[in-house]
Design a protein around this motif. Structure first.
Motif, PDB file in Angstrom:
ATOM      1  N   TYR A 176       2.640  -0.874  -0.599  1.00 55.47           N
ATOM      2  CA  TYR A 176       1.557  -0.012  -1.073  1.00 55.47           C
ATOM      3  C   TYR A 176       2.019   0.707  -2.333  1.00 55.47           C
ATOM      4  N   LYS A 197      -0.252   4.376   5.410  1.00 60.95           N
ATOM      5  CA  LYS A 197      -1.508   4.024   4.752  1.00 60.95           C
ATOM      6  C   LYS A 197      -2.362   5.267   4.531  1.00 60.95           C
ATOM      7  N   HIS A 214      -6.733   0.694   8.384  1.00 66.55           N
ATOM      8  CA  HIS A 214      -6.392  -0.733   8.344  1.00 66.55           C
ATOM      9  C   HIS A 214      -7.549  -1.615   7.871  1.00 66.55           C
ATOM     10  N   HIS A 219      -7.344  -1.201   2.183  1.00 65.63           N
ATOM     11  CA  HIS A 219      -6.341  -2.064   1.542  1.00 65.63           C
ATOM     12  C   HIS A 219      -6.602  -2.210   0.052  1.00 65.63           C
ATOM     13  N   ARG A 223      -3.053  -1.258  -1.264  1.00 69.84           N
ATOM     14  CA  ARG A 223      -2.115  -2.378  -1.224  1.00 69.84           C
ATOM     15  C   ARG A 223      -1.686  -2.781  -2.624  1.00 69.84           C
TER      16      ARG A 223
END
Length: 422
Positions: A176, A197, A214, A219, A223
């Motif tokens: 990340y 996260k 998630h 993301h 990410r």
């Protein structure tokens, strides 16, 4: 007249006393003893909530994966098979297996807190942040340096284990990135992924409540492979202006946490479906045992069956091992990415406090623990007591580099069990 006044006063007093008694009774709701009605289906069980096979205690199948809110508790509710689990063959050479488990014990750091008495989903030791002192900061800094030097040394002697790719694939999939603080972090599943996260989302300016970090939208925001451009990768991986960290956990503790998380602490439950669900894993297990698979059938996965599942996936190649129990060195390219900090779940609060202070990160709440399951009182011994030695050796060999690179010790129970004198 006097008699009438006396009657009125008496009635008034009686009314006040009655009202007081009623109010006191209503306030003390917990004093009410519930009536327990015996179950018609299970007449021998008077408290239906204690019956794990009752419909109210069986988790319903889900069409989509439902990850937790910040604190997720999993309730459990026939058995895939009895004790007829077959031993799954492994592609690990026998010459490596024989001595691997006993050769992993010398690299643990005395500064790291280790525990084998209770296995928790989040093994971070709490730290009184108000007592954060310059001495403690110095201790954590020295600990970070020891971990970094150990990783560098062991990666040098195990250069054949370097993994990675080109372009965006040079970044670990589970890494990340935050441009504001120029920080890149890789966190494998069951090593604080939900918490990290959430931290990265906050660092990126997301202020709304986060029920599930998630999701695909999350993301896209954090990410590294999705927020960085191809031409940025080399700088992020090599520039001294970028802070890079990896968050890890004791391999056995992490594996047990994955088992508890995915298979409900070994209790009866209905498999979940969809991406991240357990139906796929249970299907593998039942195929190995020659048992017919039914998606909505309640099942109970034993710890031995879970180990066989891991070793079966290993025979297909390390990339086929699920992220929740794949070795962390492989998930995070430990010997390919020049990490500045190795954060451990066992000292998470202290490690995070040091890093946020150093980078002046204001959005991170150090005390946050996402996806934190309740602690299990089971020890390593409880989980592995009935596991054959050959399977234990294969599991230790699978996680050999996690032990070696991150300075984790093999628990004494395993050393005693696998000792040649026994």
């Amino acid at each position: 007249m006097r008699l009438l006044k006396y009657i009125v006063l008496t009635l008034t007093a009686a009314t006040c006393i009655a009202v007081a008694l009623i109010c006191a009774f209503l306030q003390d709701e917990h004093s009410i003893v519930p009536v327990i009605i015996p179950s018609k289906e299970y007449p021998g069980i008077t408290n239906i909530s204690s019956n794990p096979f009752h419909a109210s205690n069986i988790k319903k199948p889900r069409t989509k994966p439902h990850h937790n809110k910040h604190v997720e508790s999993r309730q459990s509710t026939t058995n895939i098979s009895s004790n007829t689990t077959r031993t799954v063959s492994s592609s690990i050479p026998s010459s490596v297996v024989s001595n691997a488990s006993l050769a992993l014990t010398s690299q643990g750091s005395s500064l790291d807190h280790q525990s084998t008495t209770g296995i928790s989903s989040n093994t971070s030791h709490s730290v009184t942040l108000s007592a954060w002192t310059s001495e403690k900061e110095e201790m954590v800094r020295n600990r970070y340096e020891l971990r970094k030097e150990l990783l560098k040394e062991k990666c040098h002697t195990t250069s054949g284990y370097r993994v990675g790719g080109e372009g965006l694939r040079a970044l670990p999939k589970l890494s990340y990135y935050n441009a504001k603080y120029k920080v890149l972090g890789c966190v494998s599943a069951k090593a604080g992924a939900s918490t990290w996260k959430t931290h990265f989302l906050r660092m990126n300016g997301y202020t709304k409540p986060i029920e599930n970090p998630h999701t695909e939208w999350a993301h896209r925001l954090v990410r590294a492979r999705q927020v960085l451009q191809r031409q940025q990768v080399a700088e992020v991986l090599n520039s001294p202006s970028i802070t890079r960290f990896i968050s890890v956990r004791h391999p056995i503790s992490r594996m047990i946490s994955a088992y508890n998380n995915k298979f409900d602490y070994g209790r009866v439950h209905v498999p979940s479906r969809g991406l991240g669900g357990t139906s796929q894993f249970i299907k593998y297990i039942m195929e190995m045992e020659g048992t017919e698979f039914h998606e909505d059938q309640p099942v109970m996965v034993t710890f031995r069956q879970f180990i066989n599942l891991i070793l079966y996936q290993k025979t297909k190649g390390i990339k086929k091992i699920n992220n929740h129990w794949r070795p962390q060195y492989h998930l995070c390219y430990a010997c390919s990415v020049p990490y500045d900090y190795i954060i451990k779940q066992e000292t998470f609060d202290e490690d995070l406090q040091y890093l946020t202070d150093k980078l002046n990160i204001t959005e991170v709440k150090v005390s946050l623990k996402s996806n934190s399951f309740g602690q299990s009182n089971k020890t390593y011994e409880d989980h592995f007591r009935d596991i054959p030695k050959d399977l234990i050796k294969k599991i230790l060999n699978l996680y050999r580099l996690d032990f070696l690179l991150f300075g984790y010790k093999v628990p004494k129970f395993f050393k005693d069990l696998l000792s040649p004198q026994r």
